[in-house]
Write an enzyme that holds these catalytic residues in place. Structure first.
Site, PDB file in Angstrom:
ATOM      1  N   SER A  18      -8.380 161.995  24.587  1.00  0.00           N
ATOM      2  CA  SER A  18      -8.440 162.522  25.950  1.00  0.00           C
ATOM      3  C   SER A  18      -7.701 163.840  26.148  1.00  0.00           C
ATOM      4  CB  SER A  18      -7.891 161.479  26.916  1.00  0.00           C
ATOM      5  OG  SER A  18      -6.566 161.155  26.562  1.00  0.00           O
ATOM      6  N   HIS A  78     -13.501 157.551  26.911  1.00  0.00           N
ATOM      7  CA  HIS A  78     -14.018 158.881  27.248  1.00  0.00           C
ATOM      8  C   HIS A  78     -15.367 159.184  26.584  1.00  0.00           C
ATOM      9  CE1 HIS A  78     -10.717 160.581  29.626  1.00  0.00           C
ATOM     10  NE2 HIS A  78      -9.920 159.834  28.881  1.00  0.00           N
ATOM     11  N   LYS A 100     -14.263 155.457  34.302  1.00  0.00           N
ATOM     12  CA  LYS A 100     -14.433 156.901  34.069  1.00  0.00           C
ATOM     13  C   LYS A 100     -15.892 157.288  34.344  1.00  0.00           C
ATOM     14  CE  LYS A 100     -10.188 157.357  31.608  1.00  0.00           C
ATOM     15  NZ  LYS A 100      -9.453 156.766  30.500  1.00  0.00           N
TER      16      LYS A 100
HETATM   17  C1  LIG Z   1      -8.367 155.766  30.604  1.00  0.00           C
HETATM   18  C2  LIG Z   1      -8.211 154.989  29.383  1.00  0.00           C
HETATM   19  C3  LIG Z   1      -7.933 153.623  29.431  1.00  0.00           C
HETATM   20  C4  LIG Z   1      -7.653 152.897  30.726  1.00  0.00           C
HETATM   21  O1  LIG Z   1      -8.824 152.596  31.421  1.00  0.00           O
HETATM   22  P1  LIG Z   1      -8.692 152.104  32.942  1.00  0.00           P
HETATM   23  O2  LIG Z   1      -9.999 151.490  33.233  1.00  0.00           O
HETATM   24  O3  LIG Z   1      -8.402 153.320  33.756  1.00  0.00           O
HETATM   25  O4  LIG Z   1      -7.575 151.121  32.983  1.00  0.00           O
HETATM   26  C5  LIG Z   1      -7.866 152.927  28.239  1.00  0.00           C
HETATM   27  N1  LIG Z   1      -8.060 153.544  27.050  1.00  0.00           N
HETATM   28  C6  LIG Z   1      -8.317 154.864  26.978  1.00  0.00           C
HETATM   29  C7  LIG Z   1      -8.540 155.493  25.632  1.00  0.00           C
HETATM   30  C8  LIG Z   1      -8.397 155.635  28.135  1.00  0.00           C
HETATM   31  O5  LIG Z   1      -8.654 156.932  28.049  1.00  0.00           O
END
Ligand SMILES: *Cc1c(COP(=O)(O)O)cnc(C)c1O
Length: 397
Positions: free
Chosen positions: A186, A214, A244
């Protein structure tokens, strides 16, 4: 009266963060988290959401949430294993399995919860986990819950992974071994080398675990990084978020039926935390239908990302090693990066500075998240601000 030791702890640590310029104050949005946002009555071009496809404000999702709320209520009433499993949860899991090209899937209340749930459900104190050094915080915490040995390997360094996997195997100390990685990282936007990881995993009998938070909705025709590399039958755990690109909230694990059956009886957030709300689940179902039915939003996302990345490069900025829409603009030292982001804000562009310790010292960047919902006019507004602030701070000619 508050505890004296707590008071002392909070006072000292908050003051320290403030002195280092690391104390974050949150500014609430007065609008949806769309391509433009409103804060304190002012409009900003928004380059900080993870709402890649613009689905969080899509009318199809909003209506699905409303209808499900009216039919099933605002809350689900219990944990999944008592009687909080609504027909909607099952429908979502069937959709997720088809979407991910796996036998089955299980959904959770968040992506963070998936990592709390899934790793410790299979890994124990006689096992070892090989983990990319840049993995997400929730993976790191999920590993801590296992009592397994955690062996970090250098970021996407396949020689290091291979060497450490071989050493761990040959030591004879471990029963099960797992390799765990983000699908898309990310902070830099680079993609994990999954074909190599799958090959190394087969050589040393590693369980494979890919967190595709992502990648989903972005790569592989929407199905994510594993599909992008055509590895759907060679990765044991495909986990991801519904928060996301999917645009709502929640998470899932997709994999073989036996794995999902096990998680449904043994993963703690599934057993001990109330099921996701009907509105959220219905909106996720609608989102997956939208993503599967057309490439249009994904194509627009990638077009906008290419436009922004090209514009930044033409101005003389570096976007680092990104291979995805995640667009870091590398600034350098921590103070200049913070100042850059602050000046962009004053110019009507919302893009967050990311600095040490989240990224290595001297590699501070302003991270930009273009979405399908932006227009080129909005991206031009952002580029104009980048040009102005970049000149002002002497970073570009
Ligand atoms: C954003 C993210 C999460 C968390 O996901 P949420 O649904 O916001 O709790 C977990 N792992 C990775 C790699 C992320 O980028």
């Amino acid at each position: 009266m508050a505890s004296k030791s707590l008071e002392a702890f909070l006072e000292k640590n908050i003051a320290e963060l403030k002195a280092q310029g690391l104390y974050n104050t949150i500014e609430p949005l007065e609008s949806s988290n769309g391509p433009v946002i409103h804060i304190k009555g002012k409009e900003f071009v928004n380059l900080s959401s993870n709402n890649y496809l613009g689905l969080s404000t899509d009318a199809r999702l909003e209506n699905a949430a409303i209808q499900a709320t009216l039919k099933f209520g605002a809350g689900s009433g219990a944990v999944r294993t008592i009687n909080g499993t609504l027909s909607l949860h099952d429908e979502l899991e069937e959709k997720l399995a088809a979407f991910k090209h796996t036998e089955a899937a299980i959904s959770y209340q968040s992506g963070f919860n998936c990592n709390m749930a899934a790793i410790s459900a299979v890994m124990g104190d006689k096992d070892a986990i090989l983990s990319d050094e840049l993995n997400h915080a929730s993976i790191i915490d999920g590993c801590r819950l296992t009592k397994s040995a955690v062996i970090r390997y250098a970021h996407s360094d396949m020689d290091d992974l291979r060497r450490k996997a071989r050493e761990a195997r040959e030591s004879g100390k471990y029963e099960k071994m797992m390799v765990i990685t983000d699908g898309v990282f990310s902070m830099d936007g680079d993609i994990a080398k999954l074909p190599d990881i799958a090959e190394i995993a087969e050589t040393y009998d590693l369980i494979t675990y890919v967190d595709d938070a992502h990648g989903t909705g972005v790569l592989g025709g929407g199905a994510g990084t594993v599909k992008h590399f055509s590895l759907s039958d060679r990765i044991d755990f495909q986990i991801g978020t519904l928060s996301k690109a999917v645009g709502v909230v929640g998470g899932y694990v997709a994999g073989r039926q036996s794995l999902i059956d096990w998680l449904k009886v043994r993963s703690r957030p599934f057993l001990f935390s109330t099921a996701a709300t009907p509105g959220a689940v219905a909106a996720c179902i609608a989102a997956i239908e939208v993503i599967q039915s057309s490439q249009e939003l994904q194509d627009r996302l990638w077009e906008h990302a290419a436009y922004l990345q090209k514009g930044l490069k033409q101005l003389g900025f570096s976007v680092g090693r990104t291979e995805t829409p995640i667009t870091p603009c590398i600034i350098g030292d921590e103070e200049t990066t913070q100042k850059f982001s602050r000046r962009l804000y004053e110019e009507g562009v919302y893009a967050k500075a990311i600095v040490f310790p989240t990224v290595p010292k001297g590699t501070g960047r302003v991270r930009n998240m273009p979405t399908a919902a932006h227009t080129t006019e909005m991206l031009d507004r952002a580029l104009t601000a980048y040009e102005k602030v970049g000149r002002e701070l002497g970073l570009i000619g």
